[in-house]
Design an enzyme around this catalytic site. Sequence first.
Site, short mmCIF file in Angstrom:
data_model
loop_
_atom_site.label_atom_id
_atom_site.label_comp_id
_atom_site.label_asym_id
_atom_site.label_seq_id
_atom_site.Cartn_x
_atom_site.Cartn_y
_atom_site.Cartn_z
N HIS A 12 0.85 -1.19 0.00
CA HIS A 12 0.00 0.00 0.00
C HIS A 12 0.88 1.23 0.00
CE1 HIS A 12 -3.18 2.82 1.05
NE2 HIS A 12 -4.01 1.89 0.64
N ASP A 41 -8.01 -5.24 0.09
CA ASP A 41 -8.59 -5.86 -1.10
C ASP A 41 -8.20 -7.31 -1.27
OD1 ASP A 41 -10.15 -3.79 -1.88
OD2 ASP A 41 -8.47 -2.71 -2.73
#
Length: 431
Positions: free
Chosen positions: A308, A366
């Site tokens: 991320h 996700d």
Amino acid sequence: MADNYISLTKDDSSQAQQLPILSGTLGPSVIDIRALYAQTGHFTYDPGFTSTASCSSKITFIDGDAGILLYRGYPIEQLAEKCDFPEVCYLLLNGELPNGAQMQEFVTLTSQHVMVHEQLTRFYSGFRRDAHPMAVLVGVVGALSAFYHDVMDITRKEDRYLSAIRLIAKMPSIVAMCHKYSTGMPFIYPKRKLGYVENFMRMMHGDPCDDYQANPVLARALDRILILHADHEQNASTSTVRLAGSSGANPYACVAAGIACLWGAAHGGANEAVLNMLEEIGDVSRIGEYVAKAKDKNDPFRLMGFGHRVYKNYDPRARLMRQTCHEVLDELNLHDDRLFKLAMELERIALEDPYFIEKKLYPNVDFYSGIVLRALGIPTEMFTAIFALARSVGWIAQWDEMIADPELKIGRPRQLYRGVAMRDVKPVFAR
Ligand code: CMC
């Protein structure tokens, strides 16, 4: 108001420039460079905006190193535990959690706007049945601007609030219709008496011939997915919505721009990419091969659902989603499912691998949301559309905040030009 100043000196010992340092409530302070160009003749260079705060905001705070995410000051863990998605929508839009009466009023107001204009339903038939749902979603949400433009004055707070309510209320219908259209099934009208998530599940999975009853464990899991994806400060799609909106454009057109940005695999498309990657890996025995590919500098392959831009620690949303993932697998007795076993093994191997540890690449939200959505019977190509449904509230709350901001200016970044310097056009025979 500046708390402090930083001095900028050039090597040629010309006079130092004083740049104000501004502090927020939490997080790093920022150097205010608005006067930099006027004072020094230089721009700043920051592709990908890794060191640039593009605005000030009171909505969401992230501390990526500590793994903290707050909506309006409330930790995401507490919101996911104690609230449902409509309460979180209220919070993001209004700044405070609602009391009972405020919530009732909000639900009533939202329910008045759940239906879409009947003419909007005809937009779908302009698309191929096999079009990607995100392509359809960009088009249909953008088309909302054609229905609500002249009736809205974005400088009026009440009009902006109504446009937010319309978006939040209609998105479940619009997203479910993308799915129904792709399968050739009839559109299902929303039911006002149902909760937000139950209503969406019925429009996705129900048909006009039978009653539909949502499984409460699955409804709670979907509600949690929506809460966890509702906002994430100035990410790529939110920044897109803000940039589009900074010119005074219609909010639905701006949200459509956000949906377009979200579609990419590096952003919202990751949940879909995770499932496609798991299908491609196919079997636990091939995980090593794919982990090696992800680590190979000469191979563009990346482990989808890992890493991320902001979280260099466990994404707090991923932790919550992991827990939800197990609840759903328990409820549906799916622990032996091939892809779920593969995902759990991949997670274990990557978390122990020095490459991922050193680069602080943890599973992101996700990675798990894709698995949960699959278990909920949502087709893979619809995953990013569900993310868009959740993020719509964040986009519109951020857009509203920006329009109300007295410091609003049209977003207009500058560049470092590295093209050919000025030259003359020669006639064609001389080129
Ligand atoms: N697999 C393998 N290596 C990776 C991965 C990955 N998923 N992510 C980053 N790296 C490596 C990358 O190769 C680079 O290595 P090096 O320093 O040797 O060049 C290093 O880690 C830093 O990567 P980066 O691309 O500079 O980091 P970034 O902050 O620009 O990218 C990211 C963040 C999310 C785009 C990236 O981690 C990625 O592509 N992940 C996979 C896609 C994904 O899951 N996206 C969903 C993000 S969460 C949902 C959302 O908020 O939108």
